[in-house]
Design a protein around this motif. Sequence first.
Motif, PDB file in Angstrom:
ATOM      1  N   ASN A 293      45.581  45.251  55.993  1.00 48.42           N
ATOM      2  CA  ASN A 293      44.886  45.641  54.772  1.00 48.42           C
ATOM      3  C   ASN A 293      44.538  44.400  53.963  1.00 48.42           C
ATOM      4  OD1 ASN A 293      44.937  46.510  51.710  1.00 48.42           O
ATOM      5  ND2 ASN A 293      44.457  48.346  52.884  1.00 48.42           N
ATOM      6  N   PHE A 294      43.255  44.080  53.898  1.00 50.76           N
ATOM      7  CA  PHE A 294      42.796  42.847  53.268  1.00 50.76           C
ATOM      8  C   PHE A 294      43.197  42.775  51.799  1.00 50.76           C
ATOM      9  CE2 PHE A 294      39.462  40.633  50.821  1.00 50.76           C
ATOM     10  CZ  PHE A 294      39.580  39.370  51.372  1.00 50.76           C
ATOM     11  N   ASP A 295      43.020  43.865  51.066  1.00 50.78           N
ATOM     12  CA  ASP A 295      43.323  43.849  49.628  1.00 50.78           C
ATOM     13  C   ASP A 295      44.789  43.499  49.369  1.00 50.78           C
ATOM     14  OD1 ASP A 295      40.745  44.462  48.934  1.00 50.78           O
ATOM     15  OD2 ASP A 295      41.090  46.622  48.840  1.00 50.78           O
ATOM     16  N   THR A 296      45.694  44.085  50.146  1.00 52.95           N
ATOM     17  CA  THR A 296      47.105  43.821  49.893  1.00 52.95           C
ATOM     18  C   THR A 296      47.495  42.400  50.295  1.00 52.95           C
ATOM     19  OG1 THR A 296      47.755  44.730  52.052  1.00 52.95           O
ATOM     20  CG2 THR A 296      47.736  46.237  50.189  1.00 52.95           C
ATOM     21  N   LEU A 297      46.862  41.850  51.319  1.00 51.98           N
ATOM     22  CA  LEU A 297      47.144  40.462  51.697  1.00 51.98           C
ATOM     23  C   LEU A 297      46.670  39.507  50.601  1.00 51.98           C
ATOM     24  CD1 LEU A 297      46.230  40.447  55.500  1.00 51.98           C
ATOM     25  CD2 LEU A 297      48.501  40.547  54.454  1.00 51.98           C
ATOM     26  N   THR A 298      45.521  39.838  50.000  1.00 51.75           N
ATOM     27  CA  THR A 298      45.028  39.021  48.888  1.00 51.75           C
ATOM     28  C   THR A 298      45.983  39.105  47.702  1.00 51.75           C
ATOM     29  OG1 THR A 298      42.740  39.404  49.584  1.00 51.75           O
ATOM     30  CG2 THR A 298      43.083  38.620  47.335  1.00 51.75           C
ATOM     31  N   MET A 299      46.465  40.314  47.388  1.00 50.04           N
ATOM     32  CA  MET A 299      47.439  40.471  46.308  1.00 50.04           C
ATOM     33  C   MET A 299      48.684  39.637  46.575  1.00 50.04           C
ATOM     34  SD  MET A 299      47.389  44.569  45.534  1.00 50.04           S
ATOM     35  CE  MET A 299      45.857  45.430  45.156  1.00 50.04           C
ATOM     36  N   GLN A 300      49.149  39.672  47.817  1.00 49.23           N
ATOM     37  CA  GLN A 300      50.357  38.946  48.182  1.00 49.23           C
ATOM     38  C   GLN A 300      50.175  37.444  47.993  1.00 49.23           C
ATOM     39  OE1 GLN A 300      53.709  40.179  51.100  1.00 49.23           O
ATOM     40  NE2 GLN A 300      52.015  39.477  52.346  1.00 49.23           N
TER      41      GLN A 300
ATOM     42  N   THR B 281      42.665  41.602  40.869  1.00 50.37           N
ATOM     43  CA  THR B 281      42.400  40.874  39.622  1.00 50.37           C
ATOM     44  C   THR B 281      43.233  41.423  38.473  1.00 50.37           C
ATOM     45  OG1 THR B 281      40.135  40.384  40.324  1.00 50.37           O
ATOM     46  CG2 THR B 281      40.619  40.191  37.974  1.00 50.37           C
ATOM     47  N   ALA B 282      43.289  42.751  38.359  1.00 48.41           N
ATOM     48  CA  ALA B 282      44.055  43.370  37.267  1.00 48.41           C
ATOM     49  C   ALA B 282      45.544  43.059  37.394  1.00 48.41           C
ATOM     50  CB  ALA B 282      43.827  44.877  37.269  1.00 48.41           C
ATOM     51  N   LEU B 283      46.066  43.013  38.626  1.00 51.50           N
ATOM     52  CA  LEU B 283      47.479  42.694  38.831  1.00 51.50           C
ATOM     53  C   LEU B 283      47.766  41.259  38.409  1.00 51.50           C
ATOM     54  CD1 LEU B 283      50.284  43.446  39.881  1.00 51.50           C
ATOM     55  CD2 LEU B 283      49.512  42.806  42.193  1.00 51.50           C
ATOM     56  N   ARG B 284      46.910  40.341  38.807  1.00 52.24           N
ATOM     57  CA  ARG B 284      47.104  38.937  38.430  1.00 52.24           C
ATOM     58  C   ARG B 284      47.051  38.772  36.909  1.00 52.24           C
ATOM     59  NH1 ARG B 284      42.895  36.901  40.730  1.00 52.24           N
ATOM     60  NH2 ARG B 284      41.615  36.829  38.847  1.00 52.24           N
ATOM     61  N   GLU B 285      46.083  39.417  36.265  1.00 49.68           N
ATOM     62  CA  GLU B 285      45.930  39.294  34.823  1.00 49.68           C
ATOM     63  C   GLU B 285      47.107  39.936  34.083  1.00 49.68           C
ATOM     64  OE1 GLU B 285      42.120  41.026  34.087  1.00 49.68           O
ATOM     65  OE2 GLU B 285      41.015  39.199  34.640  1.00 49.68           O
ATOM     66  N   LYS B 286      47.624  41.048  34.615  1.00 46.20           N
ATOM     67  CA  LYS B 286      48.764  41.715  33.982  1.00 46.20           C
ATOM     68  C   LYS B 286      49.992  40.829  34.000  1.00 46.20           C
ATOM     69  CE  LYS B 286      50.713  45.392  32.143  1.00 46.20           C
ATOM     70  NZ  LYS B 286      50.272  45.933  30.830  1.00 46.20           N
ATOM     71  N   VAL B 287      50.278  40.218  35.139  1.00 46.90           N
ATOM     72  CA  VAL B 287      51.439  39.339  35.256  1.00 46.90           C
ATOM     73  C   VAL B 287      51.278  38.130  34.326  1.00 46.90           C
ATOM     74  CG1 VAL B 287      52.712  37.799  36.807  1.00 46.90           C
ATOM     75  CG2 VAL B 287      52.016  40.075  37.592  1.00 46.90           C
ATOM     76  N   ASP B 288      50.088  37.543  34.290  1.00 45.42           N
ATOM     77  CA  ASP B 288      49.848  36.391  33.405  1.00 45.42           C
ATOM     78  C   ASP B 288      50.036  36.767  31.944  1.00 45.42           C
ATOM     79  OD1 ASP B 288      49.317  34.598  35.430  1.00 45.42           O
ATOM     80  OD2 ASP B 288      47.146  34.903  35.396  1.00 45.42           O
ATOM     81  N   ALA B 289      49.579  37.958  31.578  1.00 43.67           N
ATOM     82  CA  ALA B 289      49.698  38.392  30.176  1.00 43.67           C
ATOM     83  C   ALA B 289      51.147  38.623  29.780  1.00 43.67           C
ATOM     84  CB  ALA B 289      48.885  39.666  29.956  1.00 43.67           C
ATOM     85  N   LEU B 290      51.962  39.088  30.724  1.00 43.79           N
ATOM     86  CA  LEU B 290      53.362  39.376  30.434  1.00 43.79           C
ATOM     87  C   LEU B 290      54.240  38.116  30.485  1.00 43.79           C
ATOM     88  CD1 LEU B 290      53.728  42.651  32.538  1.00 43.79           C
ATOM     89  CD2 LEU B 290      53.753  42.490  30.045  1.00 43.79           C
ATOM     90  N   LEU B 291      53.730  37.062  31.124  1.00 44.44           N
ATOM     91  CA  LEU B 291      54.495  35.823  31.261  1.00 44.44           C
ATOM     92  C   LEU B 291      53.681  34.632  30.743  1.00 44.44           C
ATOM     93  CD1 LEU B 291      56.025  36.334  34.821  1.00 44.44           C
ATOM     94  CD2 LEU B 291      57.258  36.419  32.646  1.00 44.44           C
ATOM     95  N   PRO B 292      53.465  34.573  29.436  1.00 44.21           N
ATOM     96  CA  PRO B 292      52.682  33.450  28.905  1.00 44.21           C
ATOM     97  C   PRO B 292      53.375  32.129  29.230  1.00 44.21           C
ATOM     98  CG  PRO B 292      53.839  34.604  27.155  1.00 44.21           C
ATOM     99  CD  PRO B 292      53.994  35.439  28.380  1.00 44.21           C
TER     100      PRO B 292
END
Length: 356
Positions: A256-263, A344-355
């Motif tokens: 699954n390409f999307d999940t590999l990119t997320m990883q 993209t939303a996952l990456r942005e969420k983690v960044d927002a929660l961990l300034p």
Amino acid sequence: MRLHCTKHTQRTTTKRPAGRKWLCFVHIALCILVLLTACHEDEKTFRLEGKFKNFNQGEFYIYSLDQGLTKKDTIHLSEGRFVYEIALRDTVQFTVIFPNYSEIPVFAHPGEKITMEGDASHLKEVEVKGSEDNELLTQFRLKTNEQTPPEVQKAVETFITDHPTSPVSLYLINRHFLLKPNADFDKAQQLVNTMSDASPQNNDLHRLKRELGVLKEVTVNGKLPAFSAVTIDGKRVSEADLKAEVNVVLVWASWNFDTLTMQRELKKQKKTYGQRLAVVGICMDGSLKDCREAMKRDSISWPTVCDGKMWLSPVVSTLGITDIPSNFVVTSSGKILARNLGTTALREKVDALLPK
């Protein structure tokens, strides 16, 4: 079916005539043949063949999450044509993945022949024919290709009302009501009830009903259920390991390409945030070898569960996982802050929660 072999002890040294030996050999051979035939008599070949314009040579992939396949298979295309065959005992839903990572679902029944045709430059318009299920889903896809999400959901409701016993309806509920960041569990429950009234003996619907009870709890602002599983390295992992400032449970697969990119994105963030970010992976591969190779290729070292059971894995039902991509963003206390985010939303969420 297990074949049992009973050992007989020779009690005398009397030699049998050559003819009797030959008859005994023939008898044994016939018994073995009958047993082997019985083992496979309920298997029939499913055949998927097709042709594509603007796609002369190459390959794409096919996989199944309901254990029709324990790993992805490769389909080779030559002069724009392909043939794929597999022995099946039960109906299986396959997913075909093209080089641009577009996906087309296919319903496979033992003994059926299905055709797939289209233009590689317009994969949304691919047609799958040869059975009622595939033709119904093709018609639905073609009709809703240009519709907005609310319009598609309305179309799904109408389809289920018209076809409550079709496996296509079950697929559409998952695809358009459950596999979303803001899943509509109440509407999904109503639609499942409609189908269940029409097919009271359908085990897949009973399973989904049970899962919906979990899914309603495992939602944003809810609490991640307690779970315990063994990682691919033989170590125990549970919700107790998610004690960082931000924790991500990622459901992924090697095909699954999307999940590999997320990883890969999470790996970059893990390097940036260190112990402030914890990740646990749940790999949906039926092959532990494929899981290990994907982890090695991307140098993934965080705890990863892969028991090869795919949808039958206990951790899948415990966490209310219905498909991939799937993910949870969780606090150290187990509160779910987000789920089923895109890359993209996952990456942005983690960044927002961990300034930084």
